[in-house]
Write a protein that holds these residues in place. Sequence first.
Motif, PDB file in Angstrom:
ATOM      1  N   GLU A 145       0.837  -1.201   0.000  1.00 24.17           N
ATOM      2  CA  GLU A 145       0.000   0.000   0.000  1.00 24.17           C
ATOM      3  C   GLU A 145       0.880   1.262   0.000  1.00 24.17           C
ATOM      4  O   GLU A 145       0.647   2.191  -0.775  1.00 24.17           O
ATOM      5  N   ALA A 146       1.914   1.249   0.826  1.00 22.37           N
ATOM      6  CA  ALA A 146       2.814   2.413   0.874  1.00 22.37           C
ATOM      7  C   ALA A 146       3.560   2.582  -0.447  1.00 22.37           C
ATOM      8  O   ALA A 146       3.779   3.709  -0.916  1.00 22.37           O
ATOM      9  N   LEU A 147       3.952   1.447  -1.055  1.00 24.32           N
ATOM     10  CA  LEU A 147       4.714   1.513  -2.312  1.00 24.32           C
ATOM     11  C   LEU A 147       3.863   2.008  -3.474  1.00 24.32           C
ATOM     12  O   LEU A 147       4.380   2.622  -4.412  1.00 24.32           O
ATOM     13  N   CYS A 148       2.560   1.719  -3.415  1.00 20.44           N
ATOM     14  CA  CYS A 148       1.673   2.098  -4.524  1.00 20.44           C
ATOM     15  C   CYS A 148       1.176   3.536  -4.402  1.00 20.44           C
ATOM     16  O   CYS A 148       0.502   4.036  -5.313  1.00 20.44           O
ATOM     17  N   THR A 149       1.515   4.215  -3.290  1.00 20.76           N
ATOM     18  CA  THR A 149       1.104   5.608  -3.133  1.00 20.76           C
ATOM     19  C   THR A 149       1.878   6.469  -4.131  1.00 20.76           C
ATOM     20  O   THR A 149       3.100   6.325  -4.262  1.00 20.76           O
ATOM     21  N   PRO A 150       1.173   7.336  -4.883  1.00 27.20           N
ATOM     22  CA  PRO A 150       1.862   8.174  -5.880  1.00 27.20           C
ATOM     23  C   PRO A 150       3.003   8.984  -5.249  1.00 27.20           C
ATOM     24  O   PRO A 150       2.912   9.396  -4.094  1.00 27.20           O
ATOM     25  N   GLY A 151       4.052   9.209  -6.031  1.00 29.91           N
ATOM     26  CA  GLY A 151       5.199   9.986  -5.549  1.00 29.91           C
ATOM     27  C   GLY A 151       6.298   9.120  -4.959  1.00 29.91           C
ATOM     28  O   GLY A 151       7.310   9.627  -4.470  1.00 29.91           O
ATOM     29  N   THR A 152       6.116   7.778  -5.002  1.00 29.74           N
ATOM     30  CA  THR A 152       7.110   6.880  -4.407  1.00 29.74           C
ATOM     31  C   THR A 152       8.311   6.698  -5.337  1.00 29.74           C
ATOM     32  O   THR A 152       8.150   6.403  -6.525  1.00 29.74           O
ATOM     33  N   ALA A 153       9.515   6.874  -4.776  1.00 23.65           N
ATOM     34  CA  ALA A 153      10.742   6.742  -5.572  1.00 23.65           C
ATOM     35  C   ALA A 153      11.312   5.344  -5.504  1.00 23.65           C
ATOM     36  O   ALA A 153      11.807   4.811  -6.495  1.00 23.65           O
ATOM     37  N   CYS A 154      11.292   4.734  -4.309  1.00 23.55           N
ATOM     38  CA  CYS A 154      11.891   3.406  -4.156  1.00 23.55           C
ATOM     39  C   CYS A 154      11.549   2.807  -2.804  1.00 23.55           C
ATOM     40  O   CYS A 154      10.989   3.466  -1.932  1.00 23.55           O
ATOM     41  N   LEU A 155      11.912   1.539  -2.667  1.00 32.38           N
ATOM     42  CA  LEU A 155      11.820   0.810  -1.398  1.00 32.38           C
ATOM     43  C   LEU A 155      13.228   0.703  -0.822  1.00 32.38           C
ATOM     44  O   LEU A 155      14.183   0.462  -1.558  1.00 32.38           O
ATOM     45  N   LEU A 156      13.345   0.887   0.491  1.00 31.21           N
ATOM     46  CA  LEU A 156      14.634   0.681   1.171  1.00 31.21           C
ATOM     47  C   LEU A 156      14.451  -0.390   2.240  1.00 31.21           C
ATOM     48  O   LEU A 156      13.561  -0.272   3.092  1.00 31.21           O
ATOM     49  N   GLY A 179       6.444  -4.764  -8.410  1.00 28.10           N
ATOM     50  CA  GLY A 179       5.035  -4.767  -8.785  1.00 28.10           C
ATOM     51  C   GLY A 179       4.461  -3.359  -8.795  1.00 28.10           C
ATOM     52  O   GLY A 179       3.568  -3.038  -9.581  1.00 28.10           O
ATOM     53  N   ALA A 180       4.973  -2.502  -7.900  1.00 26.05           N
ATOM     54  CA  ALA A 180       4.513  -1.109  -7.816  1.00 26.05           C
ATOM     55  C   ALA A 180       5.284  -0.216  -8.797  1.00 26.05           C
ATOM     56  O   ALA A 180       5.076   1.001  -8.836  1.00 26.05           O
ATOM     57  N   GLY A 181       6.223  -0.811  -9.533  1.00 27.63           N
ATOM     58  CA  GLY A 181       6.957  -0.054 -10.554  1.00 27.63           C
ATOM     59  C   GLY A 181       8.089   0.793 -10.007  1.00 27.63           C
ATOM     60  O   GLY A 181       8.510   1.759 -10.648  1.00 27.63           O
ATOM     61  N   VAL A 182       8.612   0.450  -8.796  1.00 30.22           N
ATOM     62  CA  VAL A 182       9.740   1.228  -8.244  1.00 30.22           C
ATOM     63  C   VAL A 182      10.903   0.295  -7.895  1.00 30.22           C
ATOM     64  O   VAL A 182      10.698  -0.889  -7.607  1.00 30.22           O
ATOM     65  N   PRO A 183      12.136   0.817  -7.918  1.00 29.11           N
ATOM     66  CA  PRO A 183      13.290  -0.015  -7.574  1.00 29.11           C
ATOM     67  C   PRO A 183      13.375  -0.296  -6.068  1.00 29.11           C
ATOM     68  O   PRO A 183      12.769   0.401  -5.261  1.00 29.11           O
ATOM     69  N   ALA A 184      14.156  -1.335  -5.731  1.00 24.67           N
ATOM     70  CA  ALA A 184      14.359  -1.721  -4.331  1.00 24.67           C
ATOM     71  C   ALA A 184      15.848  -1.688  -4.009  1.00 24.67           C
ATOM     72  O   ALA A 184      16.672  -2.156  -4.798  1.00 24.67           O
ATOM     73  N   ILE A 185      16.155  -1.122  -2.841  1.00 28.69           N
ATOM     74  CA  ILE A 185      17.544  -0.981  -2.398  1.00 28.69           C
ATOM     75  C   ILE A 185      17.673  -1.698  -1.056  1.00 28.69           C
ATOM     76  O   ILE A 185      16.812  -1.544  -0.193  1.00 28.69           O
ATOM     77  N   ILE A 186      18.726  -2.500  -0.899  1.00 26.58           N
ATOM     78  CA  ILE A 186      18.953  -3.187   0.387  1.00 26.58           C
ATOM     79  C   ILE A 186      20.260  -2.697   0.997  1.00 26.58           C
ATOM     80  O   ILE A 186      21.315  -2.765   0.362  1.00 26.58           O
ATOM     81  N   ASP A 187      20.177  -2.193   2.237  1.00 32.40           N
ATOM     82  CA  ASP A 187      21.375  -1.907   3.009  1.00 32.40           C
ATOM     83  C   ASP A 187      21.751  -3.196   3.726  1.00 32.40           C
ATOM     84  O   ASP A 187      21.100  -3.589   4.693  1.00 32.40           O
ATOM     85  N   GLY A 188      22.817  -3.843   3.234  1.00 35.00           N
ATOM     86  CA  GLY A 188      23.323  -5.061   3.883  1.00 35.00           C
ATOM     87  C   GLY A 188      24.754  -4.821   4.317  1.00 35.00           C
ATOM     88  O   GLY A 188      25.620  -5.672   4.109  1.00 35.00           O
ATOM     89  N   ALA A 189      24.982  -3.664   4.946  1.00 35.41           N
ATOM     90  CA  ALA A 189      26.348  -3.165   5.176  1.00 35.41           C
ATOM     91  C   ALA A 189      27.311  -4.223   5.717  1.00 35.41           C
ATOM     92  O   ALA A 189      28.438  -4.331   5.237  1.00 35.41           O
ATOM     93  N   ALA A 190      26.859  -4.989   6.726  1.00 40.48           N
ATOM     94  CA  ALA A 190      27.784  -5.943   7.361  1.00 40.48           C
ATOM     95  C   ALA A 190      27.529  -7.363   6.880  1.00 40.48           C
ATOM     96  O   ALA A 190      27.997  -8.323   7.487  1.00 40.48           O
ATOM     97  N   GLN A 191      26.768  -7.514   5.799  1.00 40.15           N
ATOM     98  CA  GLN A 191      26.348  -8.850   5.362  1.00 40.15           C
ATOM     99  C   GLN A 191      27.042  -9.272   4.072  1.00 40.15           C
ATOM    100  O   GLN A 191      26.449  -9.966   3.235  1.00 40.15           O
ATOM    101  N   ASP A 192      28.300  -8.847   3.906  1.00 35.09           N
ATOM    102  CA  ASP A 192      29.042  -9.177   2.676  1.00 35.09           C
ATOM    103  C   ASP A 192      29.155 -10.686   2.440  1.00 35.09           C
ATOM    104  O   ASP A 192      29.201 -11.133   1.299  1.00 35.09           O
TER     105      ASP A 192
END
Length: 370
Positions: A145-156, A179-192
């Motif tokens: 629901e949050a991702l489909c709200t207009p004005g969304t740039a991406c998921l973090l 599915g909502a048409g936006v890119p997804a970014i994962i912060d996995g800083a210590a999970q190399d």
Amino acid sequence: MDLKDRYALSDVINAAGTFTPVGVSRSAPSIAAAAAEALGRHFIIDELQEAANAALQSWSGAEAGAVTHCAASGITVAIAAAMAGDAPEAVAALPCTDGLDSRVVLPAGHAVNYGQPITQAVRLAGATPVLAGDDAGCTLEALTEALCTPGTACLLLVSSRLVRGASVDLAAAVAAAHGAGVPAIIDGAAQDMRIAELVGTGADAVIISAQKYLASPTAGLVVGKAKLIKAVRAQEKGIGRGMKASKEALCGVLAALEERARFDIAAWSREQTEKVNWLKGRLEGLPGVRAEAVMDPAGLPMPRLQLALAPEEAGMDAAALRDRLKAGSPSVWVIDRMAAEGLLLLELEQLGKAELKLLSEIISGLVTQG
Ligand SMILES: *Cc1c(COP(=O)(O)O)cnc(C)c1O
């Protein structure tokens, strides 16, 4: 005279893990040599970034990779890239986001603080963090629901022991973003160590701290889809200018990735378990101390040693033990995020045998003196 004596610095025993306030990690000689050689030379930085791109591709399995100053700046720059792409006017205008989608959706429990609130790393790009769900958890429905709200740039998303609440299925969340048409970014800083798994979620960018378990000079690795990585590089002429990778960091990263290609994760994991079990055996007989091995909740194949203190018997609570450890010489640093609940967490990854023995003696001495 060594640096410690020249500048009157403290000796440190780092049982806090890859922790920024105590210098994160120690680089292998090959990595230090690469960084030192780089400091004395000129390079075409684009060639170094291109070499890093190739090395990051083969290490991570992602389409492309780029290097930033650190993981925190990698987050800011990846968000900037998701908003502005590589359009020069939009890159130059940030953090002004007029005309751009600028909502960045995170599960509420992923709004972690790794030394700064991650929401600030988002806002630094000009974006607005939007939290979905609450600290107890975030359903896929709430996220969608949050991702489909207009004005969304991406998921973090964040993959870290710092995450709160019921765990979010990363691959499902990434699919919801797509599915909502936006890119997804994962912060996995210590999970190399889990890079293949994180890239395998289909995320457009996965961000890693190269100075953590890869033990390179400070650098952020951003790997993912070619389109987003191109936009990350484009930010070097925008807000990414103050977040750029240095030549010594780029050369250190290349050397660290070569080291990693020779690295046996299973053997490393066994070694971490042995260290934790050894220290557990030494500390669990102490008055008022319960010692327990706990695995990294995010999935890094490494246990830490959790100490639970009963103040009446131990003669001090967890915060007091933390303070006495830090005030000693050497200064001993532990993970104290749960000190208010009577718990200290010891990460032993950074410690050699002699340091481990010293750590055991210091803690035993403090607790038996009361
Ligand atoms: C360490 C960490 C960061 C920040 O990494 P730097 O390279 O120090 O900027 C960001 N996110 C998480 C989850 C971390 O653990």
